[in-house]
Write a protein that holds these residues in place. Structure first.
Motif, PDB file in Angstrom:
ATOM      1  N   ASP A  79      12.040  36.083  79.566  1.00  0.00           N
ATOM      2  CA  ASP A  79      11.956  35.540  78.306  1.00  0.00           C
ATOM      3  C   ASP A  79      10.812  36.009  77.370  1.00  0.00           C
ATOM      4  O   ASP A  79      11.140  36.428  76.007  1.00  0.00           O
ATOM      5  CB  ASP A  79      11.673  33.859  78.408  1.00  0.00           C
ATOM      6  N   ILE A  80       9.570  36.513  77.931  1.00  0.00           N
ATOM      7  CA  ILE A  80       8.570  36.740  77.332  1.00  0.00           C
ATOM      8  C   ILE A  80       8.533  38.381  77.014  1.00  0.00           C
ATOM      9  O   ILE A  80       7.932  38.855  75.930  1.00  0.00           O
ATOM     10  CB  ILE A  80       7.221  36.243  77.600  1.00  0.00           C
ATOM     11  N   GLY A  81       9.045  39.095  77.976  1.00  0.00           N
ATOM     12  CA  GLY A  81       9.216  40.496  78.089  1.00  0.00           C
ATOM     13  C   GLY A  81       7.664  41.138  78.563  1.00  0.00           C
ATOM     14  O   GLY A  81       7.313  42.178  78.331  1.00  0.00           O
ATOM     15  N   GLU A  82       6.980  40.314  79.195  1.00  0.00           N
ATOM     16  CA  GLU A  82       5.684  40.509  79.828  1.00  0.00           C
ATOM     17  C   GLU A  82       5.703  40.464  81.283  1.00  0.00           C
ATOM     18  O   GLU A  82       6.217  39.468  81.837  1.00  0.00           O
ATOM     19  CB  GLU A  82       4.592  40.151  78.986  1.00  0.00           C
ATOM     20  N   THR A  83       4.496  41.013  81.980  1.00  0.00           N
ATOM     21  CA  THR A  83       4.231  40.553  83.597  1.00  0.00           C
ATOM     22  C   THR A  83       3.708  39.105  83.523  1.00  0.00           C
ATOM     23  O   THR A  83       3.007  39.080  82.751  1.00  0.00           O
ATOM     24  CB  THR A  83       3.600  41.722  83.737  1.00  0.00           C
ATOM     25  N   SER A  84       4.159  38.648  84.598  1.00  0.00           N
ATOM     26  CA  SER A  84       3.847  37.216  84.872  1.00  0.00           C
ATOM     27  C   SER A  84       2.958  37.431  86.438  1.00  0.00           C
ATOM     28  O   SER A  84       3.206  38.211  87.065  1.00  0.00           O
ATOM     29  CB  SER A  84       5.063  36.194  84.894  1.00  0.00           C
ATOM     30  N   HIS A  85       2.074  36.599  86.506  1.00  0.00           N
ATOM     31  CA  HIS A  85       1.304  36.588  87.813  1.00  0.00           C
ATOM     32  C   HIS A  85       1.164  35.328  88.215  1.00  0.00           C
ATOM     33  O   HIS A  85       1.045  34.009  87.467  1.00  0.00           O
ATOM     34  CB  HIS A  85      -0.244  37.223  87.451  1.00  0.00           C
ATOM     35  N   LEU A  86       1.043  34.852  89.498  1.00  0.00           N
ATOM     36  CA  LEU A  86       0.841  33.617  90.201  1.00  0.00           C
ATOM     37  C   LEU A  86      -0.547  33.917  90.684  1.00  0.00           C
ATOM     38  O   LEU A  86      -0.686  34.861  91.617  1.00  0.00           O
ATOM     39  CB  LEU A  86       1.955  33.603  91.381  1.00  0.00           C
ATOM     40  N   THR A  90       4.717  29.521  79.011  1.00  0.00           N
ATOM     41  CA  THR A  90       4.174  29.638  80.322  1.00  0.00           C
ATOM     42  C   THR A  90       3.947  28.205  80.714  1.00  0.00           C
ATOM     43  O   THR A  90       4.162  27.852  82.063  1.00  0.00           O
ATOM     44  CB  THR A  90       2.842  30.442  80.238  1.00  0.00           C
ATOM     45  N   MET A  91       3.514  27.156  79.939  1.00  0.00           N
ATOM     46  CA  MET A  91       3.325  25.805  80.426  1.00  0.00           C
ATOM     47  C   MET A  91       4.646  25.221  80.916  1.00  0.00           C
ATOM     48  O   MET A  91       4.503  24.595  81.977  1.00  0.00           O
ATOM     49  CB  MET A  91       2.645  25.045  79.259  1.00  0.00           C
ATOM     50  N   ALA A  92       5.803  25.398  79.960  1.00  0.00           N
ATOM     51  CA  ALA A  92       7.068  25.106  80.570  1.00  0.00           C
ATOM     52  C   ALA A  92       7.561  25.581  81.873  1.00  0.00           C
ATOM     53  O   ALA A  92       7.985  24.900  82.533  1.00  0.00           O
ATOM     54  CB  ALA A  92       8.083  25.443  79.508  1.00  0.00           C
ATOM     55  N   ALA A  93       7.134  26.816  82.044  1.00  0.00           N
ATOM     56  CA  ALA A  93       7.482  27.315  83.312  1.00  0.00           C
ATOM     57  C   ALA A  93       6.876  26.621  84.569  1.00  0.00           C
ATOM     58  O   ALA A  93       7.182  26.550  85.592  1.00  0.00           O
ATOM     59  CB  ALA A  93       7.309  29.101  83.444  1.00  0.00           C
ATOM     60  N   ALA A  94       5.381  26.758  84.417  1.00  0.00           N
ATOM     61  CA  ALA A  94       4.710  25.939  85.341  1.00  0.00           C
ATOM     62  C   ALA A  94       5.013  24.581  85.706  1.00  0.00           C
ATOM     63  O   ALA A  94       5.115  24.165  86.789  1.00  0.00           O
ATOM     64  CB  ALA A  94       3.030  26.034  84.748  1.00  0.00           C
TER      65      ALA A  94
END
Length: 270
Positions: free
Chosen positions: A102-109, A244-248
Motif C-alpha cells: 500500500d505504501i510502497g516502502e519497506t516495513s519492519h516488525l 501503519t497504525m491501521a495495520a498495527a
C-alpha cells in the motif's frame, strides 16, 4: 464412559476461572478472591477454592500472601511468552506485505530489547531500497519512531530506570531528544496520536513512521515501522503513520486485542 466428559467439564470450569483472572476487574484489583470468583463464575466457594488450589500447585495461578487474592501464575506466563513471538510473526507477516504494498516502502516488525529496538522481520515491496540487513539488528530507542511507540506505556520513572545507566543521547543528533525528559515528551506525543513519526533523527535523509502492536491484555509487545528516504516518503509521512497504525491495529485484533476506545487524532512533527 462418562469420565472423559467429566474431565472436559472440569477443564472448562478451570478456563472460566482463568478468564475471570485476566478480565478488567482482576486487573484493576491486582487479583481476585475466592468469593468474587465464585460470584463471577456462578459456582460454590468450596468448588472454586479447590480448583484454585490445584491450579496454584501447577503454577497456573498464584496467591498473594498478604491479600490472599489470586492472579495468573508464572507458569502460564512462561507458556504464553514462549508461543507469543512465533504467533506474532505468523500473524504480522501477511499484514506487513499489505502495508508495504500500500505504501510502497519497506516495513519492519520490531520489539524492545533493553535500550535498543530489535528488528524481527523486514518486508520489502521490491524496489531498489531494501532492508535485508535490518533483521536481528538493534538500533537506538530515543531517535526512532519504533522506539517511541514501544515505550508508550512507560512512566517517567520507568524511563529513568531503563535509561539512566549507560545511556546518553548524542547532543549533535538532529531532533529534540537529548534527555530522558525529552524522550518522555516525544513518547507522550506518540501515545496521544497512536503512532510516532521521525524526520532524519536516526539517519540523515531517512524518515520513519511506527505504531504499536498489543496483545490480548492491551500490552504493547511490538511495533510496525515504515522507513524510507525522505525524498520518497517525506511528503506523505503523516499519512504513512495513520496507515501503519491501521495495520498495527489489525495485527493486534488478531492477537485478541479488543480496544474499548481508539484515539484517531494525529500529530505533526515540529
Amino acid at each position: 464412559m462418562t469420565q472423559p466428559a467429566a474431565k472436559g467439564y472440569g477443564l472448562r470450569r478451570d478456563v472460566e476461572l482463568l478468564e475471570a483472572l485476566v478480565a478488567d476487574d482482576a486487573g484493576r484489583r491486582g487479583g481476585l478472591g475466592v468469593v468474587r470468583l465464585a460470584e463471577l463464575t456462578g459456582r460454590e466457594k468450596s468448588q472454586v477454592s479447590r480448583a484454585l488450589k490445584s491450579l496454584e500447585a501447577e503454577g497456573i495461578v498464584e496467591r498473594d500472601p498478604d491479600t490472599l487474592e489470586y492472579r495468573i501464575g508464572w507458569r502460564l506466563f512462561s507458556l504464553v511468552a514462549r508461543s507469543t513471538e512465533d504467533r506474532l510473526l505468523r500473524v504480522a507477516e501477511p499484514v506487513m506485505h499489505e502495508l508495504s504494498h500500500d505504501i510502497g516502502e519497506t516495513s519492519h516488525l520490531c520489539e524492545l530489547r533493553g535500550q535498543a529496538v530489535l528488528t524481527l522481520l523486514s518486508i520489502s515491496p521490491g524496489h531498489a531500497f531494501r532492508a535485508y540487513g535490518w533483521e536481528g539488528r538493534g538500533v537506538p530507542v530515543h531517535c526512532t519512531s519504533a522506539g517511541r511507540v514501544l515505550l508508550m506505556n512507560a512512566t517517567p520513572d520507568e524511563l529513568a530506570v531503563r535509561f539512566t545507566e549507560g545511556w546518553a543521547a548524542d547532543p549533535e543528533q538532529p531532533g529534540g531528544v537529548h534527555s530522558i525528559a525529552d524522550l518522555h515528551a516525544q513518547v507522550e506525543i506518540a501515545r496521544r496520536a497512536g503512532f510516532a513519526l521521525v524526520d532524519e533523527e536516526f539517519e540523515p535523509g531517512l524518515v520513519g513512521a511506527s505504531a504499536p502492536i498489543r496483545d490480548f491484555r492491551g500490552r504493547i509487545i511490538a511495533a510496525i515501522n515504515i522507513s524510507a528516504p525522505k525524498e520518497r516518503l517525506g511528503s506523505r509521512l503523516e499519512e504513512a503513520g495513520r496507515t501503519t497504525m491501521a495495520a498495527a491495529n489489525r495485527i493486534s485484533a488478531r492477537l485478541g486485542w479488543e480496544p474499548r476506545h481508539r484515539d484517531h487524532r494525529t500529530h505533526r512533527l515540529t
